[in-house]
Design a protein around this motif. Structure first.
Motif, PDB file in Angstrom:
ATOM      1  N   LEU B 223       0.826  -1.204   0.000  1.00 27.30           N
ATOM      2  CA  LEU B 223       0.000   0.000   0.000  1.00 27.30           C
ATOM      3  C   LEU B 223       0.861   1.255   0.000  1.00 27.30           C
ATOM      4  CD1 LEU B 223      -3.103   0.279   0.506  1.00 27.30           C
ATOM      5  CD2 LEU B 223      -2.555   0.692   2.890  1.00 27.30           C
ATOM      6  N   SER B 224       0.351   2.308  -0.610  1.00 28.93           N
ATOM      7  CA  SER B 224       0.945   3.635  -0.524  1.00 28.93           C
ATOM      8  C   SER B 224      -0.202   4.631  -0.561  1.00 28.93           C
ATOM      9  CB  SER B 224       1.842   3.886  -1.734  1.00 28.93           C
ATOM     10  OG  SER B 224       3.166   3.999  -1.334  1.00 28.93           O
ATOM     11  N   THR B 225      -0.013   5.815   0.022  1.00 28.07           N
ATOM     12  CA  THR B 225      -1.137   6.736   0.094  1.00 28.07           C
ATOM     13  C   THR B 225      -1.633   7.128  -1.299  1.00 28.07           C
ATOM     14  OG1 THR B 225      -0.426   7.545   2.203  1.00 28.07           O
ATOM     15  CG2 THR B 225      -1.870   8.992   0.950  1.00 28.07           C
ATOM     16  N   ASP B 226      -2.943   6.955  -1.516  1.00 24.97           N
ATOM     17  CA  ASP B 226      -3.613   7.280  -2.777  1.00 24.97           C
ATOM     18  C   ASP B 226      -2.943   6.670  -4.005  1.00 24.97           C
ATOM     19  OD1 ASP B 226      -5.674   8.507  -1.573  1.00 24.97           O
ATOM     20  OD2 ASP B 226      -4.927  10.544  -1.832  1.00 24.97           O
ATOM     21  N   MET B 227      -2.442   5.468  -3.824  1.00 22.70           N
ATOM     22  CA  MET B 227      -1.846   4.739  -4.935  1.00 22.70           C
ATOM     23  C   MET B 227      -2.551   3.384  -5.031  1.00 22.70           C
ATOM     24  SD  MET B 227       0.447   6.556  -6.302  1.00 22.70           S
ATOM     25  CE  MET B 227       2.012   6.047  -6.920  1.00 22.70           C
ATOM     26  N   PRO B 228      -2.354   2.675  -6.141  1.00 24.41           N
ATOM     27  CA  PRO B 228      -2.990   1.354  -6.247  1.00 24.41           C
ATOM     28  C   PRO B 228      -2.532   0.408  -5.138  1.00 24.41           C
ATOM     29  CG  PRO B 228      -2.192   2.053  -8.378  1.00 24.41           C
ATOM     30  CD  PRO B 228      -1.672   3.039  -7.394  1.00 24.41           C
ATOM     31  N   ILE B 229      -3.375  -0.553  -4.847  1.00 22.95           N
ATOM     32  CA  ILE B 229      -3.040  -1.562  -3.849  1.00 22.95           C
ATOM     33  C   ILE B 229      -2.555  -2.805  -4.602  1.00 22.95           C
ATOM     34  CG2 ILE B 229      -5.380  -2.539  -3.778  1.00 22.95           C
ATOM     35  CD1 ILE B 229      -5.040  -2.920  -0.797  1.00 22.95           C
TER      36      ILE B 229
END
Lengths: 447, 250
Positions: B223-229
């Motif tokens: 996970l990363s903030t506002d990025m694809p999972i």
């Protein structure tokens, strides 16, 4: 005559009665009151009912009544014998299903009357002209069991032949009573003029439309397949609907009458479903496109987005417009489907399917795929519901125009909203697909 | 030339089912060692990266690098007809453009043929993302949390905050949330460089986790903030990785 009818009404749905006798609790559950229906429809009762379900509890829709009073034009129809050239035109009622009123419709004039029933040529005509077309047509009627068309008799046979005709047909109706001078109007079907019980019918020389004739005699061809083939061979949608409603197609033992109102949506649905599956093989359109059209107090804005096929239709009723008698609230009715289509009937009714057909015709023609939004605003000058053909032809007209093209969704939406009077937030909160489109990122943006 | 044999259909069927939630038409690329598929859903929101090594099958024969484009849902319908105790033998007839599925039990042979499609020339690029947080979790536990969220909303927020993994949703109906602390039974591993959170459409996530959960017991979520999972569902043999683009501004 009366005797025969009483005989044909066998007790219906006896299993329901047995069930209720066995367990009275079930009976209470089956009881739909106006309150329960009203609860589901909440405050925008009228725009959901559209004069057909009587959700308000009145026996006649006050809005429809009011609309009728606007129409004051009646032809001179005298006597019990009506003769003229039928456009051709037929009607199958829905009340009392499966025992429905069917019959041919004919004006009292001769010559090329085909325009009177050809909704696909009506675009651009005024409301007065359309009511004039329809009030000329006298509708004869007789009761038929939709499932037993083999025993329906001569009037039915003649009416079915009419429905397959390529051109106008000389028709003579012998009525039992002088026609009732009234106009039946409905959200889905075009207005229906004076009506009377039919005693006898005689029709002149008929040339059948050759594609429909072939489909009619092919008793192993399913009705849906027949409709699709006819459409591909260029038979117009209106004629397919007419013949379909008379049970002219399908596997022999499955043929039955379909009320006109249902057949319109059935054809719109099955033709557009087929096209939706086909456009999935085509590439996306290249940019965001906005099309528009306005006719009979209805404005349509069509937004095409370069994305996989999905469709959302919005219908907004301004305060004091036809299906929104409220003084201050705007009603927005919407429905949508994703890539794989839908399996339940759209709550907003037949216009959902008519709009879908018109847009998909366009996409099929240009061999492209898109995500489609149709925004409709109805204004107070749309005083009488004329039928869903208005939606179909209005959207078809929009798709004939030159589009405005944009590189991103925000500019495209800005253009759409400039042309509409309801602000964007209202549209976004009433349906899921637009909101989803605006928030959902694509995985390809991260590569 | 491509030919495989397998004595139990279930593992294969479950994997194809997991692909079918995203992919309509997919192009498998085969070589001597494995079968590969990298594909997106029609609206390019989700991606699946799938690999099946030759050891997965009882017998595996492949010459060259044939491509196999099929409609996954149709393929699944054929596989659904195969019985549990039947031996299955699948081969590709490139001349006739047919995929042939043979099932055998005792002396009874059944044979299905399905048409293959023109290979799509769509290039599917791998997403390049630097993930800031990583959690290894029992798939069932993840599935529960996603289903909880499905009760109340259409979107779900996945977050790693400090030492906890959090899956939560809020809607008109109320809210639902699951939290796993580091060291809890179901959360096997949790690493994070910084707090990260992103929101996803539940319909996708729910289908993915449900379908992949049948084949996998442990999943790694990145996970990363506002990025694809990125969700890597661990298989006994093979690779099943999903990427799902976030929703922004919900």
């Amino acid at each position: 005559m009366g005797k025969r009818i009483t005989k044909s009404f066998k007790p219906q749905n006896t299993w329901v009665r047995q069930l209720v006798n066995a367990d009275p609790e079930i009976g209470t559950n089956l009881d739909y009151t106006n309150e329960t229906l009203r609860l589901q429809a909440r405050d925008n009762l009228c725009s959901i009912c559209k004069g057909s379900k009587m959700l308000c509890g009145m026996t006649r829709c006050p809005i429809v009544q009011q609309a009728i009073s606007h129409t004051k034009m009646w032809r001179n129809i005298k006597g019990l014998n009506i003769d003229g050239s039928s456009p051709p035109s037929v009607f199958v009622g829905r009340f009392g299903y499966p025992y429905v009123q069917i019959g041919p419709m004919t004006p009292t004039s001769y010559g090329d009357t085909s325009l009177l029933d050809d909704t696909e040529r009506w675009f651009g005509r005024s409301m007065d002209e359309i009511i004039d077309f329809r009030s000329q047509l006298v509708r004869g009627m007789t009761t038929v069991n939709v499932n037993r068309i083999d025993k329906a008799g001569k009037i039915f046979e003649a009416t079915r032949e009419l429905s397959l005709a390529e051109h106008y047909v000389e028709t003579e109706l012998k009525l039992n009573k002088p026609p009732l001078k009234r106009l039946y109007i409905d959200n889905d079907i075009q207005p229906i003029g004076p009506t009377a019980p039919l005693n006898e019918i005689e029709i002149g020389f008929i040339k059948w439309e050759h594609n429909m004739e072939k489909a009619h005699y092919d008793s192993d061809l399913k009705a849906a397949e027949a409709a699709k083939t006819l459409y591909k061979n260029g038979v117009n949608v209106n004629s397919i609907m007419r013949a379909f409603s008379m049970g002219s197609f399908g596997i022999e033992k499955n043929r039955r009458l379909v009320p006109t109102r249902w057949s319109i949506t059935a054809i719109d649905d099955l033709l557009s479903k087929d096209m939706a599956n086909r456009i999935k093989d085509y590439p996306f359109i290249n940019n965001y496109q906005v099309y528009e059209s306005e006719y009979l107090g209805n404005r349509f804005e069509v937004l095409l987005i370069p994305d996989a096929w999905s469709y959302e239709a919005y219908e907004a009723w301004y305060p004091k417009t036809l299906w929104n008698p409220s003084e201050s609230n705007i009603n927005i009715v919407t429905d949508w489907e994703g890539y794989s289509g839908r399996c339940h009937y759209a709550s907003m009714g037949g216009c959902y399917y008519s709009g879908r057909l018109a847009v998909l015709e366009f996409l099929t023609k240009i061999r492209r795929q898109a995500k489609v939004f149709i925004f409709r605003e109805a204004y107070p000058d749309y005083i009488i519901p004329v039928g869903v053909w208005q939606v179909r032809e209005n959207v078809r007209n929009a798709m004939r125009q030159k589009p405005k093209r944009f590189e991103n969704i925000n500019d495209a939406l800005k253009q759409v909203m400039n042309r509409l009077s309801i602000p964007l937030e209202k549209w976004i909160e009433s349906g899921p697909l637009l909101k989803h489109t605006l928030t959902q990122r694509k995985i390809t943006e991260y590569t | 030339m491509f030919e495989v044999e397998i004595s139990r259909i279930d593992p294969l069927r479950n994997l194809i089912k997991a692909l079918s939630v995203i992919v309509e038409e997919g192009t498998f690329i085969m070589n001597e060692a494995q079968v590969k598929l990298l594909a997106m859903d029609p609206s390019h929101v989700a991606m699946v990266d799938f690999e099946l090594p030759s050891e997965f099958f009882d017998k595996y024969k492949c010459e060259g690098e044939p491509r196999l484009s099929i409609n996954i849902k149709e393929f699944l319908k054929f596989l659904d007809r195969v019985d549990r105790d039947e031996d299955v033998w699948i081969n590709l007839n490139e001349e006739k453009a047919r995929l042939i599925i043979n099932c055998r039990r005792g002396g009874h042979n059944r044979r299905f043929e399905m048409p293959i499609l023109e290979p799509l020339d769509e290039e599917v690029p791998q997403p390049k993302i630097f993930f800031k947080a990583k959690a290894r979790i029992i798939t069932n536990s993840l599935k529960m949390a996603i289903r909880d969220a499905d009760l109340v909303s259409e979107h779900v927020k996945v977050a790693v905050e400090g030492e906890t993994l959090k899956i939560s949703a809020t809607g008109d109906m109320g809210s639902a949330s699951s939290e796993w602390e580091k060291g809890s039974d179901d959360l096997i591993e949790l690493k994070s460089e910084e707090d990260s959170s992103a929101t996803f459409t539940l319909s996708y996530l729910n289908e993915i986790v449900n379908a992949a959960g049948n084949s996998s017991e442990v999943a790694t979520v990145e996970l990363s903030t506002d990025m694809p999972i990125k969700m890597d569902f661990e298989l006994p043999r093979g690779k099943l990785v999903y990427y799902l683009a976030p929703c922004i501004g919900v």
